[in-house]
Motif scaffolding. Structure first.
Motif, PDB file in Angstrom:
ATOM      1  N   VAL A  23       0.847  -1.206   0.000  1.00 38.32           N
ATOM      2  CA  VAL A  23       0.000   0.000   0.000  1.00 38.32           C
ATOM      3  C   VAL A  23       0.879   1.251   0.000  1.00 38.32           C
ATOM      4  N   LYS A  25      -0.032   4.448  -0.897  1.00 42.49           N
ATOM      5  CA  LYS A  25      -0.732   5.743  -0.841  1.00 42.49           C
ATOM      6  C   LYS A  25       0.054   6.756  -0.021  1.00 42.49           C
ATOM      7  N   ILE A  67      -7.845   0.414  -3.261  1.00 38.04           N
ATOM      8  CA  ILE A  67      -8.214  -0.183  -1.975  1.00 38.04           C
ATOM      9  C   ILE A  67      -9.152   0.685  -1.153  1.00 38.04           C
ATOM     10  N   MET A 151     -13.350  -8.573   1.169  1.00 40.10           N
ATOM     11  CA  MET A 151     -12.308  -7.757   1.788  1.00 40.10           C
ATOM     12  C   MET A 151     -12.882  -7.165   3.072  1.00 40.10           C
ATOM     13  N   MET A 153     -11.782  -4.911   7.001  1.00 41.87           N
ATOM     14  CA  MET A 153     -10.830  -4.293   7.926  1.00 41.87           C
ATOM     15  C   MET A 153     -11.295  -4.491   9.364  1.00 41.87           C
ATOM     16  N   MET A 195      -3.566  -5.670   7.668  1.00 38.98           N
ATOM     17  CA  MET A 195      -2.792  -4.472   7.384  1.00 38.98           C
ATOM     18  C   MET A 195      -1.534  -4.525   8.251  1.00 38.98           C
ATOM     19  N   SER A 196      -0.758  -3.428   8.279  1.00 40.64           N
ATOM     20  CA  SER A 196       0.538  -3.479   8.961  1.00 40.64           C
ATOM     21  C   SER A 196       0.467  -4.036  10.385  1.00 40.64           C
ATOM     22  N   ARG A 211      -2.865  -6.338   2.814  1.00 43.28           N
ATOM     23  CA  ARG A 211      -2.623  -4.993   2.288  1.00 43.28           C
ATOM     24  C   ARG A 211      -1.756  -4.254   3.304  1.00 43.28           C
ATOM     25  N   VAL A 212      -0.448  -4.181   3.021  1.00 43.13           N
ATOM     26  CA  VAL A 212       0.483  -3.649   4.013  1.00 43.13           C
ATOM     27  C   VAL A 212       1.156  -2.393   3.481  1.00 43.13           C
ATOM     28  N   GLY A 213       1.046  -1.298   4.265  1.00 45.10           N
ATOM     29  CA  GLY A 213       1.619  -0.018   3.856  1.00 45.10           C
ATOM     30  C   GLY A 213       2.756   0.437   4.746  1.00 45.10           C
ATOM     31  N   SER A 214       2.424   0.986   5.911  1.00 43.05           N
ATOM     32  CA  SER A 214       3.437   1.641   6.740  1.00 43.05           C
ATOM     33  C   SER A 214       4.575   0.714   7.178  1.00 43.05           C
ATOM     34  N   ARG A 220       2.826   7.467   7.036  1.00 40.18           N
ATOM     35  CA  ARG A 220       2.388   8.443   6.030  1.00 40.18           C
ATOM     36  C   ARG A 220       2.351   9.829   6.656  1.00 40.18           C
TER      37      ARG A 220
HETATM   38  C1  LIG Z   1      -4.104   2.471   4.170  1.00 41.42           C
HETATM   39  C2  LIG Z   1      -4.755   1.144   4.009  1.00 41.42           C
HETATM   40  C3  LIG Z   1      -4.045  -0.061   4.240  1.00 41.42           C
HETATM   41  C4  LIG Z   1      -2.618  -0.115   4.741  1.00 41.42           C
HETATM   42  O1  LIG Z   1      -2.510   0.355   6.052  1.00 41.42           O
HETATM   43  P1  LIG Z   1      -1.151   0.210   6.886  1.00 41.42           P
HETATM   44  O2  LIG Z   1      -1.587   0.271   8.292  1.00 41.42           O
HETATM   45  O3  LIG Z   1      -0.283   1.342   6.488  1.00 41.42           O
HETATM   46  O4  LIG Z   1      -0.545  -1.107   6.525  1.00 41.42           O
HETATM   47  C5  LIG Z   1      -4.707  -1.245   4.002  1.00 41.42           C
HETATM   48  N1  LIG Z   1      -5.981  -1.279   3.565  1.00 41.42           N
HETATM   49  C6  LIG Z   1      -6.686  -0.165   3.348  1.00 41.42           C
HETATM   50  C7  LIG Z   1      -8.086  -0.278   2.885  1.00 41.42           C
HETATM   51  C8  LIG Z   1      -6.112   1.086   3.572  1.00 41.42           C
HETATM   52  O5  LIG Z   1      -6.830   2.187   3.344  1.00 41.42           O
END
Ligand SMILES: *Cc1c(COP(=O)(O)O)cnc(C)c1O
Length: 221
Positions: A23, A25, A67, A151, A153, A195-196, A211-214, A220
């Motif tokens: 991820v 963004k 996403i 999907m 969260m 996620m993270s 879905r892994v971002g930070s 961010r």
């Molecule tokens: C931002 C986001 C993520 C990633 O989040 P992190 O905590 O940075 O891993 C995953 N899924 C969705 C839908 C998001 O908006």
């Protein structure tokens, strides 16, 4: 931020059947290029304008996942290239994705977003409304979209029992659909969760796509 090292660490924790959506963004092209150089090809973005800019300037073999919450009037901008729309949260949106995909001569893979968290959010189907939509069956006439799975969260909490319970509820729901209304519909096979801060718990509960971002790119702005 050592993006390549972070990426390798996350990848090393994924069982072979679990795919990673990195991820990206709010992170610049250079961050994506670093992950790309390390072999990552699936990236997730949640804003249509930001995604369009990145898609235009980065390698064309990147598979972009949308996403975030997608407004129906924005679908047309991403329809020509988007690899998957991960958070379809209404039948109306699915219809518009189908319409725009048809205009591009494409079939767009989608995931249905389910509201599984305790927290109030505006987005996501309830289990009941999603089942009703699928049973009604009009989606089967939408020839330019395929439904690849679900999907969700989890609540943003440190309570691991609660997170596991929520992910477990999505997995059970997926299994139930797979055995009933989606029985025989081959594309339906993904459970996108994690996620993270909770992807290891999600994998334990049957995630096929995290879905892994930070954890990869840093916090961010
Ligand atoms: C931002 C986001 C993520 C990633 O989040 P992190 O905590 O940075 O891993 C995953 N899924 C969705 C839908 C998001 O908006």
């Amino acid at each position: 931020m050592d993006i390549q090292k972070n990426l390798e660490e996350v990848l090393s924790q994924l069982p072979p059947h679990v795919r990673l959506v990195a991820v990206s963004k709010f992170h610049p092209n250079e961050a994506i290029e670093a992950a790309y150089a390390a072999g990552q090809r699936i990236f997730g973005e949640s804003r249509e304008q930001e995604l369009n800019l990145k898609q235009a300037t980065l390698p064309k073999d990147i598979e972009w996942h949308f996403i975030g919450h997608l407004q129906t009037n924005k679908v047309k901008y991403i329809a020509p290239y988007i690899a998957m729309i991960d958070a379809v949260d209404s039948y109306k949106l699915l219809v518009e994705i189908n319409r725009q995909a048809a205009r591009c001569g494409r079939v767009i893979p989608c995931l249905l977003e389910l509201h599984i968290a305790e927290e109030d959010t505006k987005y996501g189907f309830t289990f009941e409304s999603c089942r009703q939509m699928l049973e009604e069956g009009k989606w089967r006439e939408l020839e330019n979209v395929t439904i690849h799975g679900v999907m969700g969260m989890a609540t943003n909490t440190d309570d691991e029992t609660e997170i596991r319970r929520e992910f477990g509820s999505l997995r059970s729901y997926f299994n139930e659909l797979k055995q009933t209304v989606m029985n025989g519909y081959e594309p339906f096979r993904e459970i996108s969760m994690g996620m993270s801060h909770d992807y290891l718990l999600a994998i334990g509960e049957g995630s096929t796509m995290v879905r892994v971002g930070s954890k990869i790119f840093g916090e961010r702005e």
